[in-house]
Write a protein that holds these residues in place. Structure first.
Motif, PDB file in Angstrom:
ATOM      1  N   SER A  14      97.577  27.412  98.336  1.00  0.00           N
ATOM      2  CA  SER A  14      96.829  27.846  97.212  1.00  0.00           C
ATOM      3  C   SER A  14      97.187  26.971  96.102  1.00  0.00           C
ATOM      4  CB  SER A  14      97.701  28.552  95.999  1.00  0.00           C
ATOM      5  OG  SER A  14      98.571  28.836  96.664  1.00  0.00           O
TER       6      SER A  14
ATOM      7  N   ALA B 186      94.512  29.610 100.172  1.00  0.00           N
ATOM      8  CA  ALA B 186      94.184  31.174  99.497  1.00  0.00           C
ATOM      9  C   ALA B 186      93.621  31.233  97.554  1.00  0.00           C
ATOM     10  CB  ALA B 186      95.727  31.554  99.566  1.00  0.00           C
ATOM     11  N   GLY B 187      93.182  30.346  97.324  1.00  0.00           N
ATOM     12  CA  GLY B 187      92.179  30.086  96.356  1.00  0.00           C
ATOM     13  C   GLY B 187      93.291  29.734  94.827  1.00  0.00           C
TER      14      GLY B 187
ATOM     15  N   ASP C 176      96.315  29.599  92.715  1.00  0.00           N
ATOM     16  CA  ASP C 176      97.789  29.640  92.547  1.00  0.00           C
ATOM     17  C   ASP C 176      97.435  30.827  91.638  1.00  0.00           C
ATOM     18  OD1 ASP C 176     100.415  30.045  92.666  1.00  0.00           O
ATOM     19  OD2 ASP C 176     100.911  28.159  93.037  1.00  0.00           O
TER      20      ASP C 176
ATOM     21  N   ALA D 287      97.205  30.550  85.611  1.00  0.00           N
ATOM     22  CA  ALA D 287      96.352  31.430  85.988  1.00  0.00           C
ATOM     23  C   ALA D 287      97.142  32.803  85.348  1.00  0.00           C
ATOM     24  CB  ALA D 287      97.064  32.188  87.321  1.00  0.00           C
TER      25      ALA D 287
ATOM     26  N   LEU E  50      88.246  26.609  84.931  1.00  0.00           N
ATOM     27  CA  LEU E  50      87.264  26.320  85.603  1.00  0.00           C
ATOM     28  C   LEU E  50      86.688  25.728  85.348  1.00  0.00           C
ATOM     29  CD1 LEU E  50      85.614  29.841  86.358  1.00  0.00           C
ATOM     30  CD2 LEU E  50      86.704  28.819  88.047  1.00  0.00           C
TER      31      LEU E  50
ATOM     32  N   TYR F 164      87.789  23.094  88.320  1.00  0.00           N
ATOM     33  CA  TYR F 164      87.742  23.195  89.625  1.00  0.00           C
ATOM     34  C   TYR F 164      86.082  22.318  89.610  1.00  0.00           C
ATOM     35  CZ  TYR F 164      90.939  27.329  90.590  1.00  0.00           C
ATOM     36  OH  TYR F 164      92.002  27.327  91.487  1.00  0.00           O
TER      37      TYR F 164
ATOM     38  N   VAL G  38      92.805  31.200 106.633  1.00  0.00           N
ATOM     39  CA  VAL G  38      91.807  32.167 105.867  1.00  0.00           C
ATOM     40  C   VAL G  38      91.842  31.104 104.738  1.00  0.00           C
ATOM     41  CG1 VAL G  38      94.835  32.686 104.979  1.00  0.00           C
ATOM     42  CG2 VAL G  38      92.316  33.685 104.675  1.00  0.00           C
TER      43      VAL G  38
ATOM     44  N   GLY H 195      89.079  33.288  97.817  1.00  0.00           N
ATOM     45  CA  GLY H 195      88.775  33.170  96.729  1.00  0.00           C
ATOM     46  C   GLY H 195      88.113  31.285  96.429  1.00  0.00           C
TER      47      GLY H 195
ATOM     48  N   ILE I 179      87.659  35.446 102.779  1.00  0.00           N
ATOM     49  CA  ILE I 179      87.500  36.865 101.648  1.00  0.00           C
ATOM     50  C   ILE I 179      87.294  35.673 100.395  1.00  0.00           C
ATOM     51  CG2 ILE I 179      89.476  38.048 100.553  1.00  0.00           C
ATOM     52  CD1 ILE I 179      90.694  38.048 103.140  1.00  0.00           C
TER      53      ILE I 179
ATOM     54  N   ALA J 289      87.707  37.273  97.482  1.00  0.00           N
ATOM     55  CA  ALA J 289      89.175  38.199  96.840  1.00  0.00           C
ATOM     56  C   ALA J 289      88.789  38.181  95.551  1.00  0.00           C
ATOM     57  CB  ALA J 289      90.241  37.480  97.273  1.00  0.00           C
ATOM     58  N   PHE J 290      87.956  37.966  94.622  1.00  0.00           N
ATOM     59  CA  PHE J 290      88.116  37.394  93.406  1.00  0.00           C
ATOM     60  C   PHE J 290      87.827  39.067  92.998  1.00  0.00           C
ATOM     61  CE2 PHE J 290      85.740  33.491  94.893  1.00  0.00           C
ATOM     62  CZ  PHE J 290      86.110  33.140  94.253  1.00  0.00           C
TER      63      PHE J 290
ATOM     64  N   ASP K 143      83.259  32.557  91.765  1.00  0.00           N
ATOM     65  CA  ASP K 143      83.522  31.631  90.671  1.00  0.00           C
ATOM     66  C   ASP K 143      83.373  29.808  92.275  1.00  0.00           C
ATOM     67  OD1 ASP K 143      86.148  30.321  91.667  1.00  0.00           O
ATOM     68  OD2 ASP K 143      86.509  31.423  89.495  1.00  0.00           O
TER      69      ASP K 143
HETATM   70  O1  T3D Z   1      92.566  29.996  86.828  1.00  0.00           O
HETATM   71  C1  T3D Z   1      91.974  31.378  87.754  1.00  0.00           C
HETATM   72  O2  T3D Z   1      92.481  32.064  87.556  1.00  0.00           O
HETATM   73  C2  T3D Z   1      90.194  31.067  87.576  1.00  0.00           C
HETATM   74  C3  T3D Z   1      90.635  31.448  89.129  1.00  0.00           C
HETATM   75  C4  T3D Z   1      90.085  31.538  90.299  1.00  0.00           C
HETATM   76  C5  T3D Z   1      89.692  31.283  91.725  1.00  0.00           C
HETATM   77  C6  T3D Z   1      90.011  32.220  92.671  1.00  0.00           C
HETATM   78  O3  T3D Z   1      90.781  31.705  93.904  1.00  0.00           O
HETATM   79  S1  T3D Z   1      90.698  34.075  92.398  1.00  0.00           S
HETATM   80  C7  T3D Z   1      91.157  34.654  93.799  1.00  0.00           C
HETATM   81  C8  T3D Z   1      92.618  34.261  94.049  1.00  0.00           C
HETATM   82  N1  T3D Z   1      93.366  34.639  94.898  1.00  0.00           N
HETATM   83  C9  T3D Z   1      93.484  35.556  95.865  1.00  0.00           C
HETATM   84  O4  T3D Z   1      93.477  36.803  94.937  1.00  0.00           O
HETATM   85  C10 T3D Z   1      94.012  35.422  97.225  1.00  0.00           C
HETATM   86  C11 T3D Z   1      95.366  35.983  97.028  1.00  0.00           C
HETATM   87  N2  T3D Z   1      95.874  36.322  98.170  1.00  0.00           N
HETATM   88  C12 T3D Z   1      95.216  36.981  99.140  1.00  0.00           C
HETATM   89  O5  T3D Z   1      95.263  37.331  99.451  1.00  0.00           O
HETATM   90  C13 T3D Z   1      97.252  36.763 100.851  1.00  0.00           C
HETATM   91  O6  T3D Z   1      97.601  36.342 100.109  1.00  0.00           O
HETATM   92  C14 T3D Z   1      95.180  36.518 101.978  1.00  0.00           C
HETATM   93  C15 T3D Z   1      94.666  36.878 102.576  1.00  0.00           C
HETATM   94  C16 T3D Z   1      94.859  34.807 101.399  1.00  0.00           C
HETATM   95  C17 T3D Z   1      96.262  35.782 103.142  1.00  0.00           C
HETATM   96  O7  T3D Z   1      97.260  36.937 103.202  1.00  0.00           O
HETATM   97  P1  T3D Z   1      98.663  36.871 104.419  1.00  0.00           P
HETATM   98  O8  T3D Z   1      99.031  38.383 105.030  1.00  0.00           O
HETATM   99  O9  T3D Z   1      97.833  35.827 105.776  1.00  0.00           O
HETATM  100  O10 T3D Z   1      99.444  36.026 104.049  1.00  0.00           O
HETATM  101  P2  T3D Z   1     100.664  36.732 102.637  1.00  0.00           P
HETATM  102  O11 T3D Z   1     101.456  37.799 102.759  1.00  0.00           O
HETATM  103  O12 T3D Z   1      99.530  37.982 101.712  1.00  0.00           O
HETATM  104  O13 T3D Z   1     101.178  35.904 101.844  1.00  0.00           O
HETATM  105  C18 T3D Z   1     102.003  34.689 102.294  1.00  0.00           C
HETATM  106  C19 T3D Z   1     102.580  34.156 101.026  1.00  0.00           C
HETATM  107  O14 T3D Z   1     101.370  33.010 100.053  1.00  0.00           O
HETATM  108  C20 T3D Z   1     103.347  35.141  99.859  1.00  0.00           C
HETATM  109  O15 T3D Z   1     104.423  34.565  99.302  1.00  0.00           O
HETATM  110  P3  T3D Z   1     105.857  35.081  99.899  1.00  0.00           P
HETATM  111  O16 T3D Z   1     106.032  36.577  99.638  1.00  0.00           O
HETATM  112  O17 T3D Z   1     105.399  34.787 101.563  1.00  0.00           O
HETATM  113  O18 T3D Z   1     106.453  34.614  99.302  1.00  0.00           O
HETATM  114  C21 T3D Z   1     101.862  35.494  98.941  1.00  0.00           C
HETATM  115  O19 T3D Z   1     102.388  36.201  97.295  1.00  0.00           O
HETATM  116  C22 T3D Z   1     101.543  33.399  98.582  1.00  0.00           C
HETATM  117  N3  T3D Z   1     100.017  33.767  98.309  1.00  0.00           N
HETATM  118  C23 T3D Z   1      99.382  34.062  98.691  1.00  0.00           C
HETATM  119  N4  T3D Z   1      97.226  33.710  98.371  1.00  0.00           N
HETATM  120  C24 T3D Z   1      98.223  33.191  96.803  1.00  0.00           C
HETATM  121  C25 T3D Z   1      99.630  33.640  96.798  1.00  0.00           C
HETATM  122  N5  T3D Z   1     100.311  32.872  96.025  1.00  0.00           N
HETATM  123  C26 T3D Z   1      99.682  32.252  95.085  1.00  0.00           C
HETATM  124  N6  T3D Z   1      98.382  32.011  94.787  1.00  0.00           N
HETATM  125  C27 T3D Z   1      97.773  32.658  95.603  1.00  0.00           C
HETATM  126  N7  T3D Z   1      96.511  32.799  95.640  1.00  0.00           N
END
Ligand code: T3D
Length: 272
Positions: free
Chosen positions: A32, A68-69, A71, A78, A94, A98, A119, A122, A143, A145-146, A154
């Motif tokens: 991320s 994962a997009g 952090d 964030a 952004l 970005y 994966v 976002g 995904i 995910a936004f 974005d």
């Molecule tokens: O500045 C701004 O905010 C504007 C810009 C925005 C751009 C964006 O990218 S917005 C979208 C942000 N990303 C997401 O919303 C994705 C969030 N993550 C997920 O949906 C899922 O984690 C995944 C589908 C990517 C993976 O799922 P899975 O089941 O394989 O893994 P998990 O158990 O969910 O995640 C594993 C670890 O990674 C977990 O931490 P832990 O519990 O082991 O300590 C999880 O919290 C961490 N993690 C996953 N994605 C993120 C993250 N930590 C921080 N940021 C993340 N995006």
């Protein structure tokens, strides 16, 4: 006694022959994106542009994810969703962090191969899709995910997605934010090819080596022409093609390609 600390970079850069590889390297956080990482990624892209030994670029991720997009735990980029804390200006984030990476990929003077190893969520998904030829491992997924956190796609998503897969599928992907398998991504034309997990790295490298031996100036111009043609009329696109062909027709690679064809030898392209 002083304790030595080693800073592990969040972006790794390596090169084999004329193919440079940029690896997103925060595997414990699913790669991320933090502010620091986005700055390092931008700098790695700038160095790639400046180094004329590079003729193709591969982007991939370390560990089980591509990216994962954003952090969502990085307070500098964030918002924590806490009603009492001042909101982070996401638009400013952004533009500052970005946009330079998206444009850096899209304006790269050499072809960009993306090897999606897991994966891509976002901004991670849309940065992957900004590449020219996107390969994904069978176990990878995409995904948008936004919408799950109240945002719009974005990092170029609103521009790219309808162009890649059409409005109906782009809206479905962006609104529902469902996980799309690599196989389905290939089937709907979101990516070039889904490959076996074990073959991803070698196939991406082989493809990049093949592209590096081609007239890369022409390849980068093809990308630019396609991107530009999206908002041109047919008449304007024809004018643009003539302008581009005028320039490429005077380049060393064109002479080399025609001469190699006529003399039945392998071409050696040098323009960049
Ligand atoms: O500045 C701004 O905010 C504007 C810009 C925005 C751009 C964006 O990218 S917005 C979208 C942000 N990303 C997401 O919303 C994705 C969030 N993550 C997920 O949906 C899922 O984690 C995944 C589908 C990517 C993976 O799922 P899975 O089941 O394989 O893994 P998990 O158990 O969910 O995640 C594993 C670890 O990674 C977990 O931490 P832990 O519990 O082991 O300590 C999880 O919290 C961490 N993690 C996953 N994605 C993120 C993250 N930590 C921080 N940021 C993340 N995006």
């Amino acid at each position: 006694m002083s304790e030595a600390s080693t800073k592990v970079s969040s972006i790794l850069v390596s090169q084999v022959d004329a193919v440079r590889t940029i690896t997103l390297n925060r595997p414990d956080a699913l790669n991320s994106l933090t502010a620091e990482m986005l700055v390092e990624w931008r700098e790695a892209l700038e160095q790639t542009v400046a180094d004329r030994s590079v003729r193709a670029l591969v982007i991939t991720g370390a560990g089980r994810a591509f990216c994962a997009g954003q952090d969502l735990a990085d307070p500098r980029v964030a918002s924590r969703g806490d009603a009492h804390s001042a909101p982070v200006d996401l638009g400013r984030i952004l533009e500052h962090f970005y946009t330079p990476v998206v444009l850096g990929l899209r304006r790269m003077p050499v072809p960009v191969v993306v090897a999606v190893n897991g994966v891509a969520a976002g901004a991670g998904a849309n940065l992957a899709l900004a590449g020219d030829i996107v390969l994904a491992a069978e176990s990878a997924s995409f995904i948008q995910a936004f919408s799950k956190i109240g945002l719009v796609p974005d990092s170029g998503g609103t521009w790219l997605l309808p162009r890649l897969v059409g409005r109906a599928r782009a809206l479905g992907l962006a609104m529902l934010a469902d996980k799309l398998s690599a196989a389905k991504a290939e089937q709907i034309g979101l990516i070039w090819q889904c490959v076996a997990d074990a073959d991803l790295a070698s196939q991406a490298q082989a493809l990049a080596q093949r592209l590096a031996a081609m007239p890369v100036q022409a390849l980068a111009t093809i990308r630019r022409a396609f991107d530009t043609a999206g908002h041109l009329s047919l008449e304007e696109a024809l004018v643009n093609e003539a302008t581009l062909q005028h320039a490429l027709g005077r380049a060393a690679d064109f002479r080399e390609g025609v001469d190699a064809f006529a003399t039945r030898r392998a071409p050696r392209f040098t323009d960049r």
